[in-house]
Scaffold this motif. Structure first.
Motif, short mmCIF file in Angstrom:
data_model
loop_
_atom_site.label_atom_id
_atom_site.label_comp_id
_atom_site.label_asym_id
_atom_site.label_seq_id
_atom_site.Cartn_x
_atom_site.Cartn_y
_atom_site.Cartn_z
N UNK A 159 -116.03 -3.77 68.63
CA UNK A 159 -115.40 -2.73 67.81
C UNK A 159 -116.02 -2.64 66.42
N UNK A 160 -116.27 -1.43 65.97
CA UNK A 160 -116.83 -1.27 64.63
C UNK A 160 -115.85 -0.58 63.68
N UNK A 161 -114.64 -0.30 64.17
CA UNK A 161 -113.57 0.19 63.29
C UNK A 161 -112.23 -0.25 63.89
N UNK A 162 -111.17 -0.12 63.08
CA UNK A 162 -109.86 -0.63 63.50
C UNK A 162 -109.34 0.10 64.74
N UNK A 163 -109.66 1.38 64.86
CA UNK A 163 -109.17 2.14 66.03
C UNK A 163 -109.72 1.56 67.33
N UNK A 164 -110.98 1.11 67.30
CA UNK A 164 -111.56 0.49 68.51
C UNK A 164 -110.74 -0.75 68.91
N UNK A 165 -110.33 -1.52 67.90
CA UNK A 165 -109.54 -2.73 68.19
C UNK A 165 -108.22 -2.33 68.83
N UNK A 166 -107.61 -1.33 68.22
CA UNK A 166 -106.32 -0.84 68.72
C UNK A 166 -106.46 -0.32 70.16
N UNK A 167 -107.54 0.39 70.43
CA UNK A 167 -107.77 0.93 71.78
C UNK A 167 -107.78 -0.20 72.82
N UNK A 168 -108.34 -1.34 72.45
CA UNK A 168 -108.47 -2.45 73.41
C UNK A 168 -107.29 -3.42 73.38
N UNK A 169 -106.75 -3.67 72.17
CA UNK A 169 -105.86 -4.84 72.03
C UNK A 169 -104.50 -4.52 71.41
N UNK A 170 -104.10 -3.27 71.43
CA UNK A 170 -102.78 -2.92 70.87
C UNK A 170 -101.70 -3.73 71.58
N UNK A 171 -100.83 -4.34 70.80
CA UNK A 171 -99.74 -5.13 71.38
C UNK A 171 -100.13 -6.56 71.71
#
Ligand code: AMP
Ligand code: MG
Length: 352
Positions: A159-171
């Motif tokens: 991930x190169x931005x926070x949204x990428x992290x959220x897309x994969x690891x939300x919750x």
């Protein structure tokens, strides 16, 4: 948030002058054994207390990462290396002076305080000091080295931005510290200092040429062969079908890509093409995405993972990627692209 999971809190933080209260809050979560995703200059990391085995085990389960792939410990002060590693060669100190903070990870014999889970059972440990004010403050306030692989699902794109992290690891993570886009976009170079000559296990942000200036001889793990460092094979998530073709940089490269694209299109396939800006208009009828200018490889590296990620939303059957010269940062880009290739793909199967 996915059902049955905890709520992931997002802290928006100014990247050059991080709000200390937010960082201290996130550092407390690390201290208590939680997971915090945070920006480094390379990619976003999924951080846990690197001296807490239970906290580190969460990294493996959340990422679905096999236990034998070791984690990198991130430190905020150069001298911490003496607590974490032993038998530190003189050259390591030169490298640290020149490249830290920065995208160079050093593999050294591990000290006893490091849990086995961090090193995947190996006697060596990988350490780096990231060049990002948020990361450095987070580590400083957590008062512990932070173990942090990229904050994505195992086998996926970093991930190169926070949204990428959220897309994969939300919750799945407690906090995401959102400090905007990372500046390099590609992971660190991993250099093994436990062998002579020293050996690059993974090409990355620091190029071989610059290491040679300091070390003289450095052995580079052949990019075309299987990487000896225990890294993972790629998940078939590049595009829904998992097919990707990387076309080598040659004189006929673009013609070859055009031929492939038209062949797949004729057989009813939806084709994605990842190219440099110069070649943007040469693939009518395909889903074309630009990675950067060919003469600006740093930008291509920065955009690599986000461009690959953006294809996953396009429902393509096959992705044709423009390859780069295997030199300097181009070698790093090619290494990451190569990890995406579905080796079983039979290109001629779709020939008409
Ligand atoms: P990642 O955390 O996914 O960015 O990857 C860490 C990289 O560092 C992987 O390629 C690991 O194989 C490598 N690495 C970490 N620790 C060691 C070690 N002790 N010996 C060799 N390679 C290591
Ligand atoms: Mg990774």
């Amino acid at each position: 948030m996915k059902k049955g999971l905890k709520k992931t809190i997002i802290f928006k933080v100014n990247s050059s002058h991080p709000q200390l209260e937010k960082i201290k809050n996130a550092a407390n979560v690390i201290k208590q054994g939680g997971l915090v995703a945070f920006p480094t200059e390379t990619v976003y990391g999924l951080g846990a207390d690197g001296l807490n085995a239970k906290a580190c085990s969460k990294i493996f389960s959340v990422k679905k990462r096999p236990a034998n792939i070791p984690l990198i410990l991130h430190i905020a002060s150069k001298k911490t290396i003496f607590d974490l590693a032993k038998k530190i060669p003189r050259e390591a100190e030169d490298l640290i002076d020149i490249f830290w903070p920065g995208p160079l990870t050093l593999v050294l014999p591990k000290s006893r305080i490091i849990p086995q889970i961090v090193t995947g059972g190996l006697d060596s440990v990988a350490i780096r000091m990231p060049n990002n004010p948020i990361a450095l403050k987070l580590i400083k306030y957590a008062k512990t080295p932070i173990a942090a692989p990229s904050a994505n699902l195992y086998g996926g794109h970093s991930p190169t931005c926070a949204q990428h992290v959220l897309d994969d690891l939300d919750g799945c993570v407690d906090i995401i510290v959102d400090g905007g886009k990372t500046s390099l976009g590609i992971e660190s170079t991993v250099l093994d200092l436990t062998v002579k000559p020293f050996r690059v296990l993974r090409v990355g942000g620091i190029i071989e040429k610059d290491l040679r200036k300091i070390l003289g001889k450095v052995k580079l793990v052949d990019n075309r062969k299987k990487i000896k460092s225990p890294a993972g094979n790629f998940h078939p998530s590049v595009c829904p079908s998992g097919k990707m073709i990387l076309v080598e940089k040659t004189k006929g490269q673009i013609g070859e890509m055009q031929e492939l694209a038209s062949r797949f299109r004729k057989s009813g396939k939806r084709v994605g093409v990842m190219v440099t800006k110069e070649n943007k208009n040469k693939f009518n009828g395909s889903v074309v995405k630009v990675i950067g200018l060919e003469k600006d490889l740093k930008t291509c590296a920065l955009n690599l993972f986000s461009t690959l990620r953006s294809f996953s939303k396009e429902n393509i059957d096959v992705l044709i990627a423009q390859g780069f010269k295997r030199k300097d940062i181009g070698l790093t880009i090619m290494n990451r692209l190569q990890k995406n290739i579905d080796k079983d793909i039979d290109i001629d199967k779709d020939k008409k």
